[in-house]
Scaffold this motif. Structure first.
Motif, PDB file in Angstrom:
ATOM      1  N   LYS A  83       4.109   3.409  23.232  1.00  0.00           N
ATOM      2  CA  LYS A  83       5.505   3.783  23.481  1.00  0.00           C
ATOM      3  C   LYS A  83       6.322   3.853  22.195  1.00  0.00           C
ATOM      4  O   LYS A  83       7.292   4.600  22.105  1.00  0.00           O
ATOM      5  N   VAL A  84       5.932   3.035  21.212  1.00  0.00           N
ATOM      6  CA  VAL A  84       6.707   2.979  19.967  1.00  0.00           C
ATOM      7  C   VAL A  84       5.860   3.430  18.771  1.00  0.00           C
ATOM      8  O   VAL A  84       6.210   3.164  17.627  1.00  0.00           O
ATOM      9  N   ARG A  85       4.742   4.112  19.029  1.00  0.00           N
ATOM     10  CA  ARG A  85       3.798   4.455  17.972  1.00  0.00           C
ATOM     11  C   ARG A  85       4.411   5.345  16.885  1.00  0.00           C
ATOM     12  O   ARG A  85       4.036   5.246  15.707  1.00  0.00           O
ATOM     13  N   LYS A  86       5.344   6.207  17.264  1.00  0.00           N
ATOM     14  CA  LYS A  86       5.911   7.143  16.295  1.00  0.00           C
ATOM     15  C   LYS A  86       6.717   6.434  15.222  1.00  0.00           C
ATOM     16  O   LYS A  86       6.896   6.963  14.121  1.00  0.00           O
ATOM     17  N   VAL A  87       7.204   5.241  15.540  1.00  0.00           N
ATOM     18  CA  VAL A  87       7.942   4.445  14.558  1.00  0.00           C
ATOM     19  C   VAL A  87       7.069   3.326  14.012  1.00  0.00           C
ATOM     20  O   VAL A  87       6.990   3.114  12.793  1.00  0.00           O
ATOM     21  N   ALA A  88       6.386   2.598  14.897  1.00  0.00           N
ATOM     22  CA  ALA A  88       5.662   1.393  14.506  1.00  0.00           C
ATOM     23  C   ALA A  88       4.489   1.677  13.575  1.00  0.00           C
ATOM     24  O   ALA A  88       4.282   0.956  12.588  1.00  0.00           O
ATOM     25  N   VAL A  89       3.711   2.717  13.865  1.00  0.00           N
ATOM     26  CA  VAL A  89       2.512   2.971  13.059  1.00  0.00           C
ATOM     27  C   VAL A  89       2.861   3.417  11.638  1.00  0.00           C
ATOM     28  O   VAL A  89       2.472   2.748  10.669  1.00  0.00           O
ATOM     29  N   PRO A  90       3.602   4.515  11.460  1.00  0.00           N
ATOM     30  CA  PRO A  90       3.944   4.888  10.072  1.00  0.00           C
ATOM     31  C   PRO A  90       4.847   3.861   9.407  1.00  0.00           C
ATOM     32  O   PRO A  90       4.732   3.617   8.201  1.00  0.00           O
ATOM     33  N   GLY A  91       5.747   3.243  10.181  1.00  0.00           N
ATOM     34  CA  GLY A  91       6.651   2.251   9.605  1.00  0.00           C
ATOM     35  C   GLY A  91       5.891   1.066   9.042  1.00  0.00           C
ATOM     36  O   GLY A  91       6.158   0.629   7.906  1.00  0.00           O
ATOM     37  N   ALA A  92       4.933   0.531   9.805  1.00  0.00           N
ATOM     38  CA  ALA A  92       4.167  -0.623   9.338  1.00  0.00           C
ATOM     39  C   ALA A  92       3.330  -0.273   8.119  1.00  0.00           C
ATOM     40  O   ALA A  92       3.254  -1.047   7.155  1.00  0.00           O
ATOM     41  N   LEU A  93       2.700   0.895   8.141  1.00  0.00           N
ATOM     42  CA  LEU A  93       1.841   1.289   7.025  1.00  0.00           C
ATOM     43  C   LEU A  93       2.659   1.494   5.742  1.00  0.00           C
ATOM     44  O   LEU A  93       2.254   1.050   4.657  1.00  0.00           O
ATOM     45  N   VAL A  94       3.802   2.164   5.862  1.00  0.00           N
ATOM     46  CA  VAL A  94       4.650   2.385   4.679  1.00  0.00           C
ATOM     47  C   VAL A  94       5.222   1.066   4.179  1.00  0.00           C
ATOM     48  O   VAL A  94       5.298   0.813   2.967  1.00  0.00           O
ATOM     49  N   ALA A 151       9.769  -3.965  17.166  1.00  0.00           N
ATOM     50  CA  ALA A 151       9.411  -5.014  16.205  1.00  0.00           C
ATOM     51  C   ALA A 151       8.008  -5.557  16.474  1.00  0.00           C
ATOM     52  O   ALA A 151       7.211  -5.732  15.541  1.00  0.00           O
ATOM     53  N   VAL A 152       7.690  -5.828  17.741  1.00  0.00           N
ATOM     54  CA  VAL A 152       6.367  -6.349  18.083  1.00  0.00           C
ATOM     55  C   VAL A 152       5.294  -5.303  17.818  1.00  0.00           C
ATOM     56  O   VAL A 152       4.217  -5.604  17.290  1.00  0.00           O
ATOM     57  N   GLY A 153       5.563  -4.043  18.181  1.00  0.00           N
ATOM     58  CA  GLY A 153       4.607  -2.978  17.910  1.00  0.00           C
ATOM     59  C   GLY A 153       4.332  -2.840  16.426  1.00  0.00           C
ATOM     60  O   GLY A 153       3.195  -2.626  15.991  1.00  0.00           O
ATOM     61  N   TRP A 154       5.380  -2.973  15.623  1.00  0.00           N
ATOM     62  CA  TRP A 154       5.266  -2.915  14.165  1.00  0.00           C
ATOM     63  C   TRP A 154       4.310  -3.999  13.677  1.00  0.00           C
ATOM     64  O   TRP A 154       3.410  -3.746  12.863  1.00  0.00           O
ATOM     65  N   LEU A 155       4.511  -5.228  14.180  1.00  0.00           N
ATOM     66  CA  LEU A 155       3.658  -6.336  13.744  1.00  0.00           C
ATOM     67  C   LEU A 155       2.236  -6.226  14.282  1.00  0.00           C
ATOM     68  O   LEU A 155       1.288  -6.689  13.640  1.00  0.00           O
ATOM     69  N   ILE A 156       2.069  -5.611  15.452  1.00  0.00           N
ATOM     70  CA  ILE A 156       0.722  -5.396  15.983  1.00  0.00           C
ATOM     71  C   ILE A 156      -0.068  -4.482  15.046  1.00  0.00           C
ATOM     72  O   ILE A 156      -1.250  -4.722  14.766  1.00  0.00           O
ATOM     73  N   VAL A 157       0.595  -3.439  14.556  1.00  0.00           N
ATOM     74  CA  VAL A 157      -0.068  -2.547  13.597  1.00  0.00           C
ATOM     75  C   VAL A 157      -0.441  -3.326  12.340  1.00  0.00           C
ATOM     76  O   VAL A 157      -1.553  -3.172  11.794  1.00  0.00           O
ATOM     77  N   GLU A 158       0.466  -4.186  11.871  1.00  0.00           N
ATOM     78  CA  GLU A 158       0.144  -5.018  10.713  1.00  0.00           C
ATOM     79  C   GLU A 158      -1.060  -5.907  10.996  1.00  0.00           C
ATOM     80  O   GLU A 158      -1.943  -6.061  10.145  1.00  0.00           O
ATOM     81  N   ASP A 159      -1.105  -6.497  12.204  1.00  0.00           N
ATOM     82  CA  ASP A 159      -2.230  -7.354  12.571  1.00  0.00           C
ATOM     83  C   ASP A 159      -3.547  -6.581  12.546  1.00  0.00           C
ATOM     84  O   ASP A 159      -4.581  -7.089  12.085  1.00  0.00           O
ATOM     85  N   LEU A 160      -3.528  -5.347  13.050  1.00  0.00           N
ATOM     86  CA  LEU A 160      -4.743  -4.533  13.064  1.00  0.00           C
ATOM     87  C   LEU A 160      -5.199  -4.217  11.647  1.00  0.00           C
ATOM     88  O   LEU A 160      -6.405  -4.229  11.350  1.00  0.00           O
ATOM     89  N   VAL A 161      -4.238  -3.935  10.764  1.00  0.00           N
ATOM     90  CA  VAL A 161      -4.580  -3.675   9.358  1.00  0.00           C
ATOM     91  C   VAL A 161      -5.217  -4.917   8.734  1.00  0.00           C
ATOM     92  O   VAL A 161      -6.210  -4.825   7.990  1.00  0.00           O
ATOM     93  N   ILE A 162      -4.672  -6.094   9.058  1.00  0.00           N
ATOM     94  CA  ILE A 162      -5.194  -7.339   8.487  1.00  0.00           C
ATOM     95  C   ILE A 162      -6.604  -7.609   8.988  1.00  0.00           C
ATOM     96  O   ILE A 162      -7.481  -8.027   8.222  1.00  0.00           O
ATOM     97  N   VAL A 163      -6.845  -7.378  10.275  1.00  0.00           N
ATOM     98  CA  VAL A 163      -8.188  -7.595  10.826  1.00  0.00           C
ATOM     99  C   VAL A 163      -9.208  -6.750  10.069  1.00  0.00           C
ATOM    100  O   VAL A 163     -10.288  -7.231   9.696  1.00  0.00           O
TER     101      VAL A 163
END
Length: 407
Positions: A83-94, A151-163
């Motif tokens: 639902k928030v992928r358009k913001v959370a995914v690029p936002g977390a990566l950048v 905010a949670v979606g953003w951190l989930i993307v960060e968690d996946l990157v860390i894994v």
């Protein structure tokens, strides 16, 4: 048997002091994690008095890492992320890239670190704590609204990157003096990615059918103890398999939680594992505190202020710029920015891995821990500042939804 009581002494000291200082932190309106870290500092080798077993504590903490990652998987919702992928995914990566860059600049040109150490320090500072975030959002009643989902979606993307990083770093970070063969390194990384993809596919398709069936059979016994034991055995067992394959407990534990999350008994599994997860998470934070040398706060105050500025100011400004670029309203941008102005459990895990690989020195590790301890303590005040700037009502209703009439 002079050391027969080491385990008991370590557990007693960890739990009693963590409880005492966790309560004090809570009364001061701080995250209890601050109290747990302080408890670890008090029983660590850098302070006077009782010193807990420094060989047992990290092993207990490893179980805490497994159960923390298992909990992340159990609460991971692909639907919410989409639902928030358009913001959370690029936002977390950048945001990860920008914070890593700031850490590299500080470490390389101000602190005299090598490129690898400076990059790894910046990477550790780039990821925020899901535990701290969820507590802050719950207190503000924003965990169910659009702000909380972003905010949670953003951190989930960060968690996946860390894994993924925890799996890849041992191959990328080579011992000092090693000759890097780009071809061999690329082949090794590519082969590992293939194995990870195969393991993930096996867990999702095979484990997605076998594990639910196992849980149903255990549930038919009507034994709470067996169900709890079964959930723990699944989490630890799959984490151990992943460790044997990729030297990463985190990947297996996360996937085990993710698979169980989609089962009819996933909620029960989360409920049964919660007490154990909380207990070992406390041990994890206490063991992290044991590794922290508090003298760095007055030995290298400028370095501490530098890493703290990256977390509190650099990450916040980067998040505000990213969310503004996606045309989010002022209230949402400020809340997301405040949410990311801290570092926590995954920074500790990355720092510990960096030390084990010889890529981080004890001093750099202490800087990361200092940034974590101070940023978690100051995060509530960052939220207050954002509220003053317009991050709370009237732009955000009490349920956390954006109010279009006033935002």
């Amino acid at each position: 048997m002079p050391h027969a009581d080491n385990l008991i002494s370590t557990l007693v000291a960890a739990f009693v002091l963590a409880f005492a200082f966790g309560m004090i932190a809570n009364r001061l309106k701080l995250s209890p994690l601050v109290g747990y870290l302080i408890a670890g500092i008090l029983v660590g080798p850098y302070t006077i008095g009782f010193v807990a077993d420094t060989t047992l504590a990290p092993q207990l903490a490893e179980i805490g890492v497994i159960l923390l990652m298992f909990g992340v998987g159990l609460h991971f919702s692909p639907a919410d992320l989409m639902k928030v992928r358009k913001v959370a995914v690029p936002g977390a990566l950048v945001q990860i890239a920008s914070a890593t860059g700031m850490g590299w600049l500080l470490g390389r040109f101000a602190l005299g670190m090598s490129d690898v150490e400076a990059l790894l320090m910046g990477f550790a500072l780039s990821v925020a704590s899901t535990v701290v975030l969820m507590k802050a959002l719950e207190e503000r009643r924003q965990n169910k609204g659009e702000v909380g989902r972003i905010a949670v979606g953003w951190l989930i993307v960060e968690d996946l990157v860390i894994v993924l990083a925890l799996v890849m770093l041992p191959m990328i970070v080579l011992p000092a003096g090693s000759v890097i063969d780009p071809g061999a390194l690329g082949l090794n990384v590519g082969w590992t990615l293939v194995k990870v993809a195969a393991f993930v596919a096996a867990m999702l398709f095979v484990g997605g059918r076998v594990l639910p069936w196992v849980l149903v059979r255990i549930a038919h016994t009507r034994s709470r103890e067996l169900f709890t034991l079964g959930v723990l055995a699944i989490a630890l067992g799959i984490a151990w398999i992943a460790y044997q394959l990729f030297h990463s407990f985190a990947l297996g534990a996360f996937l085990a939680g993710l698979v169980l999350n989609g089962t009819p008994l996933g909620h029960n599994a989360a409920e049964r594992s919660l007490p154990l997860r909380d207990a070992f998470a406390v041990l994890f934070f206490v063991s992290v505190g044991m590794l922290f040398d508090p003298t760095i706060l007055w030995r290298e105050p400028l370095a501490v202020l530098g890493v703290l500025a990256i977390v509190l100011v650099g990450k916040t400004v980067a998040a505000l710029a990213i969310t503004s670029a996606f045309r989010l309203d002022r209230a949402t941008s400020l809340t997301v920015g405040a949410s990311l102005a801290q570092v926590g459990e995954f920074s500790f895990i990355l720092a510990a891995l960096g030390m084990s690989l010889g890529a981080l020195t004890q001093g750099t590790h202490a800087l990361i821990l200092a940034a974590a301890l101070l940023s978690i303590s100051l995060n509530p005040f960052v939220f207050l500042i954002m509220d003053r700037l317009g991050g709370n009502p009237p732009g955000v209703r009490q349920d956390g939804e954006i109010n279009p009439a006033t935002a």
